[in-house]
Design a protein around this motif. Structure first.
Motif, mmCIF file in Angstrom:
data_model
loop_
_atom_site.group_PDB
_atom_site.id
_atom_site.type_symbol
_atom_site.label_atom_id
_atom_site.label_comp_id
_atom_site.label_asym_id
_atom_site.label_seq_id
_atom_site.Cartn_x
_atom_site.Cartn_y
_atom_site.Cartn_z
ATOM 1 N N TRP A 57 0.785 -1.232 0.000
ATOM 2 C CA TRP A 57 0.000 0.000 0.000
ATOM 3 C C TRP A 57 0.820 1.287 0.000
ATOM 4 O O TRP A 57 0.254 2.365 -0.104
ATOM 5 N N ARG A 58 2.118 1.164 0.068
ATOM 6 C CA ARG A 58 2.991 2.342 -0.024
ATOM 7 C C ARG A 58 3.839 2.229 -1.288
ATOM 8 O O ARG A 58 4.714 1.373 -1.380
ATOM 9 N N ALA A 59 3.591 3.084 -2.239
ATOM 10 C CA ALA A 59 4.257 3.007 -3.540
ATOM 11 C C ALA A 59 5.777 3.177 -3.446
ATOM 12 O O ALA A 59 6.506 2.669 -4.297
ATOM 13 N N ASP A 60 6.263 3.864 -2.413
ATOM 14 C CA ASP A 60 7.692 4.132 -2.287
ATOM 15 C C ASP A 60 8.476 2.996 -1.620
ATOM 16 O O ASP A 60 9.699 3.039 -1.581
ATOM 17 N N ILE A 61 7.799 1.961 -1.122
ATOM 18 C CA ILE A 61 8.472 0.880 -0.406
ATOM 19 C C ILE A 61 8.555 -0.370 -1.278
ATOM 20 O O ILE A 61 7.541 -0.865 -1.758
ATOM 21 N N ALA A 62 9.765 -0.884 -1.465
ATOM 22 C CA ALA A 62 9.976 -2.096 -2.258
ATOM 23 C C ALA A 62 9.825 -3.354 -1.407
ATOM 24 O O ALA A 62 9.261 -4.344 -1.854
ATOM 25 N N LYS A 63 10.367 -3.297 -0.173
ATOM 26 C CA LYS A 63 10.239 -4.468 0.705
ATOM 27 C C LYS A 63 10.423 -4.058 2.159
ATOM 28 O O LYS A 63 11.003 -3.022 2.464
ATOM 29 N N VAL A 64 9.898 -4.920 3.029
ATOM 30 C CA VAL A 64 10.044 -4.749 4.473
ATOM 31 C C VAL A 64 10.553 -6.070 5.033
ATOM 32 O O VAL A 64 10.066 -7.136 4.667
ATOM 33 N N GLU A 65 11.547 -5.984 5.896
ATOM 34 C CA GLU A 65 12.055 -7.163 6.585
ATOM 35 C C GLU A 65 11.819 -6.965 8.079
ATOM 36 O O GLU A 65 12.406 -6.066 8.699
ATOM 37 N N VAL A 66 10.941 -7.791 8.657
ATOM 38 C CA VAL A 66 10.619 -7.690 10.074
ATOM 39 C C VAL A 66 11.657 -8.502 10.855
ATOM 40 O O VAL A 66 11.790 -9.708 10.646
ATOM 41 N N LYS A 67 12.375 -7.826 11.724
ATOM 42 C CA LYS A 67 13.409 -8.467 12.553
ATOM 43 C C LYS A 67 12.811 -8.993 13.858
ATOM 44 O O LYS A 67 13.217 -10.026 14.343
ATOM 45 N N SER A 68 11.873 -8.231 14.414
ATOM 46 C CA SER A 68 11.169 -8.590 15.644
ATOM 47 C C SER A 68 9.928 -7.702 15.686
ATOM 48 O O SER A 68 9.800 -6.798 14.866
ATOM 49 N N PRO A 69 9.044 -7.909 16.661
ATOM 50 C CA PRO A 69 7.882 -7.014 16.735
ATOM 51 C C PRO A 69 8.263 -5.540 16.920
ATOM 52 O O PRO A 69 7.505 -4.652 16.559
ATOM 53 N N MET A 70 9.446 -5.295 17.433
ATOM 54 C CA MET A 70 9.880 -3.926 17.714
ATOM 55 C C MET A 70 10.853 -3.367 16.677
ATOM 56 O O MET A 70 11.109 -2.166 16.670
ATOM 57 N N ARG A 71 11.413 -4.213 15.802
ATOM 58 C CA ARG A 71 12.440 -3.758 14.851
ATOM 59 C C ARG A 71 12.165 -4.304 13.452
ATOM 60 O O ARG A 71 11.820 -5.472 13.302
ATOM 61 N N TRP A 72 12.372 -3.436 12.454
ATOM 62 C CA TRP A 72 12.206 -3.842 11.065
ATOM 63 C C TRP A 72 12.978 -2.884 10.167
ATOM 64 O O TRP A 72 13.419 -1.826 10.610
ATOM 65 N N THR A 73 13.185 -3.289 8.924
ATOM 66 C CA THR A 73 13.797 -2.402 7.938
ATOM 67 C C THR A 73 12.853 -2.262 6.751
ATOM 68 O O THR A 73 12.138 -3.191 6.390
ATOM 69 N N GLU A 74 12.875 -1.066 6.180
ATOM 70 C CA GLU A 74 12.158 -0.795 4.939
ATOM 71 C C GLU A 74 13.197 -0.499 3.870
ATOM 72 O O GLU A 74 14.154 0.237 4.129
#
Length: 169
Positions: A57-74
């Motif tokens: 739903w966000r056109a500017d984001i290619a992928k998200v990697e969830v590391k934990s419920p509190m940490r992630w990368t976009e």
């Protein structure tokens, strides 16, 4: 030869001026936006915290990697990687901090206030700090924090309303 020295001297002077201007510019910029949304605070919070779905739903984001419920990368469509950490989550308040591979870091805050009609007045504040003087100049040329916050909020509202449509009379 003399002309080459004049050109080099001029370029060195221009570079020094750019660096001085960069040091004079504030390192931190803030973008603020708010909007009334026809969804509950819980519905908005659920969409915000559903990190894995954001590339849909966000056109500017290619992928998200969830590391934990509190940490992630976009990872953005341009290849920038932004590491996030959820710092605070309570009724009506979400606070995160982030750090980008493009050399800036900052904080994001969402305040969600219920409205009498059953919706939510959401207030988004994003602060980004660019330590490098040249980065500060580039940030002012190529990044508008309020426009970015508005684009995020528009996408968030659209996705929330897609997931939780309300019957209209």
């Amino acid at each position: 030869m003399k002309a080459a020295l004049w050109i080099l001297g001029g370029l060195a002077g221009l570079a020094a001026l750019v660096i001085v201007v960069g040091f004079v510019l504030p390192a931190t910029r803030t973008g603020k936006i708010d909007q009334v949304v026809d969804a509950t605070p819980a519905q908005l919070t659920a969409v915000i915290l559903d990190k894995a779905s954001q590339p849909k739903w966000r056109a500017d984001i290619a992928k998200v990697e969830v590391k934990s419920p509190m940490r992630w990368t976009e990872t953005t469509q341009k290849g920038e990687v932004i590491a996030f950490e959820l710092m605070r989550q309570e009724a009506g308040l979400l606070q995160m901090r982030f750090e980008s591979t493009y050399g800036y870091h900052g904080q994001w805050e969402g305040r969600l206030v219920p409205t009498p009609s059953g919706g939510t007045h959401i207030f988004v504040t994003e602060q980004a700090t660019t330590p490098a003087p040249i980065g500060r100049i580039l940030a002012r040329l190529f990044f508008n924090p309020e426009a970015f916050a508005k684009a995020y909020l528009d996408a968030l509202v659209a996705e929330t309303q897609r997931r939780h449509p309300r019957d209209k009379p």
